[in-house]
Structure formats: structure tokens, C-alpha cells
Design a protein around this motif. Sequence first.
Motif, PDB file in Angstrom:
ATOM      1  N   GLY A 189      -2.529   8.104 -10.348  1.00  0.00           N
ATOM      2  CA  GLY A 189      -2.871   7.347  -9.144  1.00  0.00           C
ATOM      3  C   GLY A 189      -4.333   6.981  -9.035  1.00  0.00           C
ATOM      4  O   GLY A 189      -5.173   7.386  -9.845  1.00  0.00           O
ATOM      5  N   ILE A 190      -4.629   6.211  -7.997  1.00  0.00           N
ATOM      6  CA  ILE A 190      -5.996   5.786  -7.701  1.00  0.00           C
ATOM      7  C   ILE A 190      -6.395   6.405  -6.365  1.00  0.00           C
ATOM      8  O   ILE A 190      -5.692   6.224  -5.358  1.00  0.00           O
ATOM      9  CB  ILE A 190      -6.112   4.253  -7.610  1.00  0.00           C
ATOM     10  CG1 ILE A 190      -5.662   3.601  -8.913  1.00  0.00           C
ATOM     11  CG2 ILE A 190      -7.554   3.844  -7.292  1.00  0.00           C
ATOM     12  CD1 ILE A 190      -5.626   2.079  -8.845  1.00  0.00           C
ATOM     13  N   TYR A 191      -7.520   7.121  -6.356  1.00  0.00           N
ATOM     14  CA  TYR A 191      -7.948   7.840  -5.165  1.00  0.00           C
ATOM     15  C   TYR A 191      -9.401   7.526  -4.816  1.00  0.00           C
ATOM     16  O   TYR A 191     -10.181   7.100  -5.670  1.00  0.00           O
ATOM     17  CB  TYR A 191      -7.748   9.348  -5.357  1.00  0.00           C
ATOM     18  CG  TYR A 191      -6.281   9.699  -5.419  1.00  0.00           C
ATOM     19  CD1 TYR A 191      -5.581  10.034  -4.265  1.00  0.00           C
ATOM     20  CD2 TYR A 191      -5.582   9.620  -6.625  1.00  0.00           C
ATOM     21  CE1 TYR A 191      -4.217  10.302  -4.319  1.00  0.00           C
ATOM     22  CE2 TYR A 191      -4.217   9.879  -6.676  1.00  0.00           C
ATOM     23  CZ  TYR A 191      -3.541  10.218  -5.514  1.00  0.00           C
ATOM     24  OH  TYR A 191      -2.193  10.462  -5.549  1.00  0.00           O
ATOM     25  N   VAL A 192      -9.734   7.782  -3.548  1.00  0.00           N
ATOM     26  CA  VAL A 192     -11.096   7.544  -3.063  1.00  0.00           C
ATOM     27  C   VAL A 192     -11.601   8.772  -2.329  1.00  0.00           C
ATOM     28  O   VAL A 192     -10.932   9.273  -1.418  1.00  0.00           O
ATOM     29  CB  VAL A 192     -11.165   6.330  -2.107  1.00  0.00           C
ATOM     30  CG1 VAL A 192     -12.602   6.124  -1.628  1.00  0.00           C
ATOM     31  CG2 VAL A 192     -10.647   5.074  -2.779  1.00  0.00           C
TER      32      VAL A 192
ATOM     33  N   ASP B 270      -3.763   5.172  -3.796  1.00  0.00           N
ATOM     34  CA  ASP B 270      -2.733   6.159  -3.483  1.00  0.00           C
ATOM     35  C   ASP B 270      -3.193   7.196  -2.467  1.00  0.00           C
ATOM     36  O   ASP B 270      -2.371   7.850  -1.827  1.00  0.00           O
ATOM     37  CB  ASP B 270      -2.300   6.875  -4.757  1.00  0.00           C
ATOM     38  CG  ASP B 270      -1.639   5.927  -5.741  1.00  0.00           C
ATOM     39  OD1 ASP B 270      -0.449   5.632  -5.548  1.00  0.00           O
ATOM     40  OD2 ASP B 270      -2.314   5.481  -6.688  1.00  0.00           O
ATOM     41  N   GLY B 271      -4.511   7.362  -2.340  1.00  0.00           N
ATOM     42  CA  GLY B 271      -4.991   8.364  -1.404  1.00  0.00           C
ATOM     43  C   GLY B 271      -6.466   8.216  -1.087  1.00  0.00           C
ATOM     44  O   GLY B 271      -7.246   7.737  -1.908  1.00  0.00           O
TER      45      GLY B 271
ATOM     46  N   ILE C  58      -5.604  -1.057   2.562  1.00  0.00           N
ATOM     47  CA  ILE C  58      -5.951  -0.509   1.252  1.00  0.00           C
ATOM     48  C   ILE C  58      -5.067   0.654   0.795  1.00  0.00           C
ATOM     49  O   ILE C  58      -5.058   0.988  -0.388  1.00  0.00           O
ATOM     50  CB  ILE C  58      -7.432  -0.076   1.205  1.00  0.00           C
ATOM     51  CG1 ILE C  58      -7.723   0.999   2.250  1.00  0.00           C
ATOM     52  CG2 ILE C  58      -8.341  -1.265   1.377  1.00  0.00           C
ATOM     53  CD1 ILE C  58      -9.159   1.476   2.230  1.00  0.00           C
ATOM     54  N   LEU C  59      -4.311   1.259   1.700  1.00  0.00           N
ATOM     55  CA  LEU C  59      -3.407   2.347   1.313  1.00  0.00           C
ATOM     56  C   LEU C  59      -2.040   1.788   0.932  1.00  0.00           C
ATOM     57  O   LEU C  59      -1.480   0.938   1.631  1.00  0.00           O
ATOM     58  CB  LEU C  59      -3.238   3.343   2.458  1.00  0.00           C
ATOM     59  CG  LEU C  59      -4.099   4.593   2.486  1.00  0.00           C
ATOM     60  CD1 LEU C  59      -3.692   5.448   3.671  1.00  0.00           C
ATOM     61  CD2 LEU C  59      -4.008   5.391   1.200  1.00  0.00           C
ATOM     62  N   LYS C  60      -1.497   2.262  -0.175  1.00  0.00           N
ATOM     63  CA  LYS C  60      -0.151   1.883  -0.559  1.00  0.00           C
ATOM     64  C   LYS C  60       0.835   2.411   0.486  1.00  0.00           C
ATOM     65  O   LYS C  60       0.516   3.316   1.262  1.00  0.00           O
ATOM     66  CB  LYS C  60       0.183   2.468  -1.927  1.00  0.00           C
ATOM     67  CG  LYS C  60      -0.634   1.892  -3.068  1.00  0.00           C
ATOM     68  CD  LYS C  60      -0.238   2.518  -4.394  1.00  0.00           C
ATOM     69  CE  LYS C  60      -1.073   1.961  -5.540  1.00  0.00           C
ATOM     70  NZ  LYS C  60      -0.718   2.586  -6.845  1.00  0.00           N
TER      71      LYS C  60
ATOM     72  N   ARG D 280      -1.567   8.361   1.039  1.00  0.00           N
ATOM     73  CA  ARG D 280      -1.935   9.374   2.035  1.00  0.00           C
ATOM     74  C   ARG D 280      -3.434   9.359   2.304  1.00  0.00           C
ATOM     75  O   ARG D 280      -4.230   9.046   1.424  1.00  0.00           O
ATOM     76  CB  ARG D 280      -1.519  10.769   1.562  1.00  0.00           C
ATOM     77  CG  ARG D 280      -0.011  10.957   1.471  1.00  0.00           C
ATOM     78  CD  ARG D 280       0.346  12.409   1.270  1.00  0.00           C
ATOM     79  NE  ARG D 280       1.777  12.639   1.294  1.00  0.00           N
ATOM     80  CZ  ARG D 280       2.342  13.833   1.398  1.00  0.00           C
ATOM     81  NH1 ARG D 280       1.568  14.927   1.494  1.00  0.00           N
ATOM     82  NH2 ARG D 280       3.658  13.963   1.428  1.00  0.00           N
ATOM     83  N   ALA D 281      -3.787   9.731   3.530  1.00  0.00           N
ATOM     84  CA  ALA D 281      -5.194   9.816   3.920  1.00  0.00           C
ATOM     85  C   ALA D 281      -5.441  11.167   4.568  1.00  0.00           C
ATOM     86  O   ALA D 281      -4.627  11.633   5.382  1.00  0.00           O
ATOM     87  CB  ALA D 281      -5.559   8.697   4.898  1.00  0.00           C
TER      88      ALA D 281
END
Length: 293
Positions: free
Chosen positions: A24-27, A92-93, A223-225, A229-230
Amino acid sequence: MNNTYHIPVLLSETIDMLAIQPNGIYVDCTFGGGGHSAAILKHLNAEGRLFAFDQDADAFQNFPHDARMVFVPENFRHIQRFLKLHGVFQVDGILADLGVSSHQFNEASRGFSIRFDGPLDMRMDGRSELTAEKIIATYSEHQLHKLFEKYGEVTNAKTLAKHIVQYRQHTSVSNVAQFKAALAEMVKGNPNKYFAQVFQALRIEVNDELGALNDLLLQLPTILKTSGRAAFITFHSLEDRLVKNYFKGTTVEDENPFISTPKKQEFELISKKPIVPSENEIKMAFLGTATTA
């Protein structure tokens, strides 16, 4: 991960809540010492990606040499813009550990702490022009009153504002020691608690913390799929209220974080109640109880 820079709170709880997908892609919106980022990386495979935002230039010294990571030296309020620059439109998060880092508190030259003397600065981003000293020197009595009342919940905010305006007419205030001395006769109750509230109010104003948080929240649906999750870690009631109201779908904060209008609920709460830290973490915290939403 640099534990001397900032100790990540609710680490395992936050990672569990993110339910990280290996590719996934996370921030990480608040990289700091890199503790949360390091934990996220452990769950990513070679295809996973992590974007780390931090407006404090000092944070870059903690950035690891990892091909899966991208460091963005900007405020997280610009998250969508900078993700697009890297060809990313949804993630993804998202994790945001709000408030001030241990490093910022412990560096006297930053002016965040009441424990040390130093310049009345309080900027998280050294490129910003507004400092605490400038606020004290230039804000009107009304502006100071509302600032201390809303952001610090200072009991005598009105009289404090009046006192500062009168005091600065004959004496300049440029460092923490001078400022605390100037306010000595205005202190109500526990001095440490009083000064902490005043400093919190100034810091929030200097860094437009609630405005930045609001900007981030408003970008989440884009921006969240759908399955994304946030996780937000908050350290005082103003942040906490803003985040809780947003995820509950009851209100959305406009330009003024104290004016709200109804909004459509966009998210499903993973945890119905806030997750609180252990007693040990509370002792280590600087700004009270941290919670995730």
C-alpha cells in the motif's frame, strides 16, 4: 528512528488501526523522529510506499535511506498537492501525530517550552514570518483576548490582553524569561499550568495549527481510498474536538474553527471510543492525554 528527537505515542495501537497493506501507499503527516514511519515500513514490502511530511527542517536529519520513502518538507495541509506532484492521487492510510515534538520542546532556541529561556519564536517552520514575539508586539488587545481565550482557554484572557498591551508600551519583550516576568502579576492558579495555556495559545496561532488540521481533514475524502484508514493522535481538547466532530460527521470546521456547519458523514469509525495511552505514556507526554480517532 530517533528516540531522542521524539518518542512516538500509541505506536502499536496506531499501527494496528491502520491495518497496513504490504504493497500500500501511506502518509505520515508528522514525521518528527521517524518512529511511526519506521513502524509502518516494517509492514510494507518492496512495492509499498511511504510519504513523510514535516515542515520542521530539523526532522530531515532523522530520515532513513529507504527507497520506499519520500520526504516532503512541507506542512501536511498541502498533502494533496504534493502527493499529486509524485503521481499519487489516493492512498491506503494516513497518520497524523499532532502537537509539538519532544525535540521542539527541548530546544531552548525554539521558544516552545516554559522550562527554558530562549527567543519568543515558536515556529515549527522556520520559513514562516510570524513569531510569538511578533504577536505579543503587534496584535491588538481584542486579538490577544480572543487568542488566549480560544486557543489557551485562559481564565483571565481579557485582562491578560489588556496588561500585555499596556506593558509593551514601555518595555519590549523578546524572550521567554522576559515574557514570564511581564505576566507574573497576571498568573491565576498554578503558574506552570497558566503559562502552559498561554504558550499553547501563542503556539497554535504562530503555526495556524487548527487551520492546518482543518485543511487536512477536508482533503481526506479525496485522497483516501474507499477502504483507506486515517489515524489521528491529538494532545489537547481543541484538536480532539475538531477531529472527533469531523469523523462523526456532525460538523465541519470552516475557516474559523469555532464556527461549524452540518456535513455528510464520509467515514465509518473503526473504534467507537478514543484509544487512550497507558499511564507510562501519559507521564512521558508534554501536552496531556493523547487519543486516536
